[in-house]
Design an enzyme around this catalytic site. Sequence first.
Site, PDB file in Angstrom:
ATOM      1  N   HIS B 128       0.873  -1.175   0.000  1.00 36.99           N
ATOM      2  CA  HIS B 128       0.000   0.000   0.000  1.00 36.99           C
ATOM      3  C   HIS B 128       0.915   1.232   0.000  1.00 36.99           C
ATOM      4  CE1 HIS B 128      -2.766   2.978   1.761  1.00 36.99           C
ATOM      5  NE2 HIS B 128      -3.770   2.157   1.500  1.00 36.99           N
ATOM      6  N   ASP B 204       2.874  -4.432   7.800  1.00 37.52           N
ATOM      7  CA  ASP B 204       1.631  -3.696   7.616  1.00 37.52           C
ATOM      8  C   ASP B 204       0.512  -4.716   7.820  1.00 37.52           C
ATOM      9  OD1 ASP B 204      -0.667  -2.508   6.722  1.00 37.52           O
ATOM     10  OD2 ASP B 204       0.138  -1.880   4.784  1.00 37.52           O
ATOM     11  N   GLN B 207      -4.685  -5.311   6.859  1.00 40.30           N
ATOM     12  CA  GLN B 207      -5.641  -6.269   6.301  1.00 40.30           C
ATOM     13  C   GLN B 207      -5.521  -7.635   6.966  1.00 40.30           C
ATOM     14  OE1 GLN B 207      -7.904  -5.330   4.074  1.00 40.30           O
ATOM     15  NE2 GLN B 207      -7.075  -3.299   3.678  1.00 40.30           N
ATOM     16  N   LYS B 230     -10.505  -0.517  10.281  1.00 41.29           N
ATOM     17  CA  LYS B 230     -10.662  -1.710   9.443  1.00 41.29           C
ATOM     18  C   LYS B 230     -10.954  -2.939  10.312  1.00 41.29           C
ATOM     19  CE  LYS B 230      -7.760  -0.442   5.433  1.00 41.29           C
ATOM     20  NZ  LYS B 230      -8.007   0.975   5.406  1.00 41.29           N
ATOM     21  N   CYS B 372      -4.752   2.438  -3.615  1.00 36.84           N
ATOM     22  CA  CYS B 372      -3.507   2.970  -3.042  1.00 36.84           C
ATOM     23  C   CYS B 372      -2.350   2.001  -3.206  1.00 36.84           C
ATOM     24  CB  CYS B 372      -3.685   3.343  -1.570  1.00 36.84           C
ATOM     25  SG  CYS B 372      -4.895   4.636  -1.325  1.00 36.84           S
TER      26      CYS B 372
END
Lengths: 155, 414
Positions: B128, B204, B207, B230, B372
Amino acid sequence: MADLEELYREIILDHYRNPRNRGELQPPAVRVEGFNPLCGDEIVLSLLVEDGTVADVKIAGSGCSISQSSGSLMSAAIKGKTVEQARGLIATFKQMLSLGDDDAIEEGAEPVPVNLRSLGELAALQGVVKFPVRIKCATLSWNTLAQGLDELPAS
Amino acid sequence: MEGVTEFDLAAVRRDFPLLSKQLHGRRIVYLDSGASALPPHQVVTAMATYQETTHANVHRGVYGTAEEATRLYELARKDVGRFLGSKSGQDEVVFTKNCTEAFNLLARSWGRANLRAGDAIVLSEMEHHANIVPWQQLQEMLGFEIRWIGITEERTLDLSNLDELLDGAKLLSITATSNVLGTVNPITSLAERAHAAGALIAIDAAQAVPHAPVDVTALDVDFLAFSPHKMYGPTGIGVLWARAELLNAMPPFLGGGGMIKDVRLDGFIPADGPQRFEAGTPPITEAVGLSAAVHYLESLGMEAVHEHERALTSYALSTLAAEFGSSISLQGPTDGPLRAGVLSITIDGIHAHDVAQILDTYGVCVRPGHHCAKPLMRRLGVNATARASFGIYNGTDDVDVLVEALHATIKMFG
């Protein structure tokens, strides 16, 4: 669903499937790129102006049906027009999408009615008004054209 | 939700008021949790209750409600730490404005203190922008090298030259789960290999954290960033988790009130611990909401959440293949345990923006665009996909409406 049919009128789908004036021009044509970062639409506009008239115009790039058909419709509409007429068309088109230049509208002034007839086939894009996020798709090629006209070499 | 052992979809759905609303006269089918997940009423209520009964600034007042506000804010740190398997959340969890700011903090604080011209860091092509641009900005200042892990035709990381890429590198910063492809990356083995090469590893987990158990101790990572909105929490707050000994050695990033021990005319002494990185009034209400989101997910059990979404993803992948064959493409790996519930759809001759527009009239919320991740989109050779992403409240009935709407889309443009 009625709004959706207004958005995707047959004429728009036709220009999306069979874009007019597709391609790029070599110099001395002016080449301008436009991006819509929101959805990744890209327009590459090649503009050849001779004696103050749009002698040729080509559109390349990729994107959604609204951005690409708007570019195709625009190319057909401005070919053979003077630079002044092309600028006028940009203003009228943006006005149709309720994007009048705020600075130009003086307080208390009567809004100038959009002459849809003067837009011809371009009027097919007025359904976009009901889809605010898509207005940027419809105006991408027109903003790119405005930039191209500004970048024309002074003659 | 107390006492629920089996995953009870109907009960979960009742916790999300927005799901009972209609969109264009149809049941709302929310398939955009990858962009932002809906908050359950437990989260909304916790935030409202805090504001109605406790609201005060933290770390300052001595009156009762101010002490309670401080206690709740610091409790959120512990809740997040526990949720991530951290040994001491109170020393390792920093609250930022969002996940992107967490990466900016990592780059500007750890990166600026530790990277020099001639150094290298390793990223992947499926990142991202949040895990790309802060490093590129820092690169402009310091002049180190950024190396890129490529992507295979199966849409997984190309690890064939990893040893070479890690050789002499100081950091591997990589996504745990791709927000476009749904690829679940092998973080445990990447952490092992990064450490063996003398590099640190940042992940990261935006997700990953909402969809499967994530344990920083078991994964043996050094930094982790995620996005509370999220994972059914509020917007306006992000999380950077860092191992305490690393965090303690990092210089402050943003300056101002709250992040100092002392300020004089000739300089300042920064605060210890996570507070050093929290200049100004922090997102207090949001931290309370995040705590509630953590409790909510803990009550469901992350194993159960993962199993539910895995089964749903398998159903979606096989249903879409059976219904559409090769007339639609999914940008991501084939089904399996390393395939998350992110469906990046492309249809020949129909742009993602048009797909999403028609889906909307069926009440189906998906996200069109580049998500993104422009370097990844270039690698895939597409300029946009229509992304459907799953959350805990999605079921096979949602996939069935998606299928109906996709058929209508193809018919309209066909």
